[in-house]
Design an enzyme around this catalytic site. Sequence first.
Site, mmCIF file in Angstrom:
data_model
loop_
_atom_site.group_PDB
_atom_site.id
_atom_site.type_symbol
_atom_site.label_atom_id
_atom_site.label_comp_id
_atom_site.label_asym_id
_atom_site.label_seq_id
_atom_site.Cartn_x
_atom_site.Cartn_y
_atom_site.Cartn_z
ATOM 1 N N THR A 62 34.561 6.146 41.917
ATOM 2 C CA THR A 62 35.263 7.332 41.449
ATOM 3 C C THR A 62 35.942 7.046 40.116
ATOM 4 O OG1 THR A 62 36.720 9.133 42.116
ATOM 5 C CG2 THR A 62 37.338 6.945 42.898
ATOM 6 N N LYS A 66 32.708 6.099 37.040
ATOM 7 C CA LYS A 66 31.412 6.715 37.372
ATOM 8 C C LYS A 66 30.355 6.496 36.282
ATOM 9 C CE LYS A 66 32.681 10.488 40.464
ATOM 10 N NZ LYS A 66 32.499 11.933 40.706
ATOM 11 N N GLY A 126 35.593 24.397 33.214
ATOM 12 C CA GLY A 126 35.691 22.940 33.146
ATOM 13 C C GLY A 126 34.433 22.335 32.552
ATOM 14 N N ALA A 127 34.611 21.156 31.948
ATOM 15 C CA ALA A 127 33.469 20.498 31.312
ATOM 16 C C ALA A 127 33.592 18.980 31.437
ATOM 17 C CB ALA A 127 33.391 20.915 29.841
ATOM 18 N N ASN A 150 36.089 26.159 28.859
ATOM 19 C CA ASN A 150 36.863 24.921 28.992
ATOM 20 C C ASN A 150 37.998 24.894 27.982
ATOM 21 O OD1 ASN A 150 37.088 22.259 30.250
ATOM 22 N ND2 ASN A 150 36.667 21.472 28.200
ATOM 23 N N THR A 152 39.197 22.467 26.136
ATOM 24 C CA THR A 152 38.785 21.837 24.878
ATOM 25 C C THR A 152 37.377 22.305 24.543
ATOM 26 O OG1 THR A 152 40.107 19.928 25.523
ATOM 27 C CG2 THR A 152 38.557 19.581 23.704
HETATM 28 P P1 NDP Z 1 37.485 15.147 34.463
HETATM 29 O O1 NDP Z 1 38.747 14.454 34.107
HETATM 30 O O2 NDP Z 1 36.180 14.578 34.045
HETATM 31 O O3 NDP Z 1 37.552 16.680 33.892
HETATM 32 C C1 NDP Z 1 38.721 17.453 34.028
HETATM 33 C C2 NDP Z 1 38.445 18.883 33.590
HETATM 34 O O4 NDP Z 1 39.619 19.674 33.835
HETATM 35 C C3 NDP Z 1 38.148 19.042 32.100
HETATM 36 O O5 NDP Z 1 37.290 20.138 31.901
HETATM 37 C C4 NDP Z 1 39.544 19.344 31.523
HETATM 38 O O6 NDP Z 1 39.490 20.061 30.318
HETATM 39 C C5 NDP Z 1 40.098 20.241 32.602
HETATM 40 N N1 NDP Z 1 41.552 20.276 32.635
HETATM 41 C C6 NDP Z 1 42.384 19.294 33.058
HETATM 42 N N2 NDP Z 1 43.680 19.711 32.955
HETATM 43 C C7 NDP Z 1 43.643 20.980 32.466
HETATM 44 C C8 NDP Z 1 44.643 21.938 32.134
HETATM 45 N N3 NDP Z 1 45.946 21.687 32.307
HETATM 46 N N4 NDP Z 1 44.251 23.151 31.651
HETATM 47 C C9 NDP Z 1 42.933 23.432 31.484
HETATM 48 N N5 NDP Z 1 41.938 22.553 31.778
HETATM 49 C C10 NDP Z 1 42.287 21.340 32.258
HETATM 50 O O7 NDP Z 1 37.558 15.311 36.045
HETATM 51 P P2 NDP Z 1 36.358 15.583 37.079
HETATM 52 O O8 NDP Z 1 35.383 16.484 36.420
HETATM 53 O O9 NDP Z 1 35.891 14.314 37.663
HETATM 54 O O10 NDP Z 1 37.140 16.370 38.247
HETATM 55 C C11 NDP Z 1 37.659 17.679 38.053
HETATM 56 C C12 NDP Z 1 38.298 18.153 39.367
HETATM 57 O O11 NDP Z 1 37.310 18.268 40.383
HETATM 58 C C13 NDP Z 1 39.368 17.209 39.930
HETATM 59 O O12 NDP Z 1 40.409 17.999 40.438
HETATM 60 C C14 NDP Z 1 38.674 16.501 41.075
HETATM 61 O O13 NDP Z 1 39.565 16.147 42.104
HETATM 62 C C15 NDP Z 1 37.711 17.572 41.554
HETATM 63 N N6 NDP Z 1 36.508 17.015 42.166
HETATM 64 C C16 NDP Z 1 36.182 17.444 43.416
HETATM 65 C C17 NDP Z 1 35.067 16.969 44.029
HETATM 66 C C18 NDP Z 1 34.738 17.424 45.413
HETATM 67 O O14 NDP Z 1 33.923 16.786 46.083
HETATM 68 N N7 NDP Z 1 35.288 18.520 45.880
HETATM 69 C C19 NDP Z 1 34.160 15.986 43.380
HETATM 70 C C20 NDP Z 1 34.581 15.624 42.039
HETATM 71 C C21 NDP Z 1 35.732 16.130 41.465
HETATM 72 P P3 NDP Z 1 39.489 19.300 28.877
HETATM 73 O O15 NDP Z 1 38.031 19.058 28.554
HETATM 74 O O16 NDP Z 1 40.136 20.284 27.987
HETATM 75 O O17 NDP Z 1 40.278 18.046 29.059
#
Ligand code: NDP
Length: 273
Positions: A62, A66, A126-127, A150, A152
Amino acid sequence: MTKTFAVIGDPIDHSLSPNIHNSAFKELQIDATYIAYRIPKDELSAGIEALKKIKITGFNVTIPHKIGMMEFLNVIDDDCKLIGATNTVTNDDGNLTGHNTDMDGFLDPIKKRDLSCKGANVLLLGAGGAARAIVAALAKEKANKLVVANRTKENAVQLVQFANSLKLDATNTDFGSAGDTASQFSFIINATSIGLKGEPCPISTQNINKDSVVYDIVYMPMKTQLLTQAKSRGATIIYGYEMLLAQAMRSFEIWFGKKAPFDAMKKTLLGGF
Ligand code: NDP
């Protein structure tokens, strides 16, 4: 000999994986144990050597490893190659094979409801890493059109390019106003981490209606604001814990070559909330 499994990452203290997998071992009377092992970002190489020394049978990967884990793999399966990241590894005498269960894990709760992304118009919030696996899944299922919103913009643009490279018609839109267009989509997916800390919805939900499927992959808390509001608008909702559970089951099946005990694993997972 007792088989050993682990989840590696940092932070890892609150991972639900050890409980879920240990309950599966108990249910099927498998002589195995599953632990959480914290490996800081710049110590991955040493951490993997340690896992090989204890003859680990398999492990989950995790945040933040990854993608970094990919260079330590001897064999890479197709999903893993496509996404460019691994979350499930098997160890065969020091030979590491990488898998990625995010795609199948994401699709499983959709298929269980007899729904399909085929031909669907999808709004993806999200991205990050999880969003990338979702895009690969949408391309595999032949979704009609994808719109990525997203915070950003550059990250959204990159994800759109990835989608296009998989022959999925995709564009990006402004994050702040994405909710206004909600009624144009049959699937609305939250793959941001918004909701984890009980924050309000990532988008305005006024235009979500009963024809939408709203899927929030945030699994803690189980009922996010987005899901609560979408449900009150009559939408079909899919919980993040369902994806988490499906992924864990898929890892189990990769390691053991037999069906994972769904009821026992679900009961343990829901008990963890
Ligand atoms: P990443 O850190 O790779 O991506 C985070 C994403 O969230 C980015 O798009 C980021 O945008 C956005 N983001 C974070 N904070 C904010 C904010 N305050 N406002 C707007 N956008 C925000 O994380 P992951 O992709 O690995 O995981 C994302 C979520 O999914 C987590 O909560 C994780 O727990 C959950 N998850 C659930 C899984 C499941 O099995 N149910 C499996 C994997 C993940 P920016 O590009 O602008 O930073």
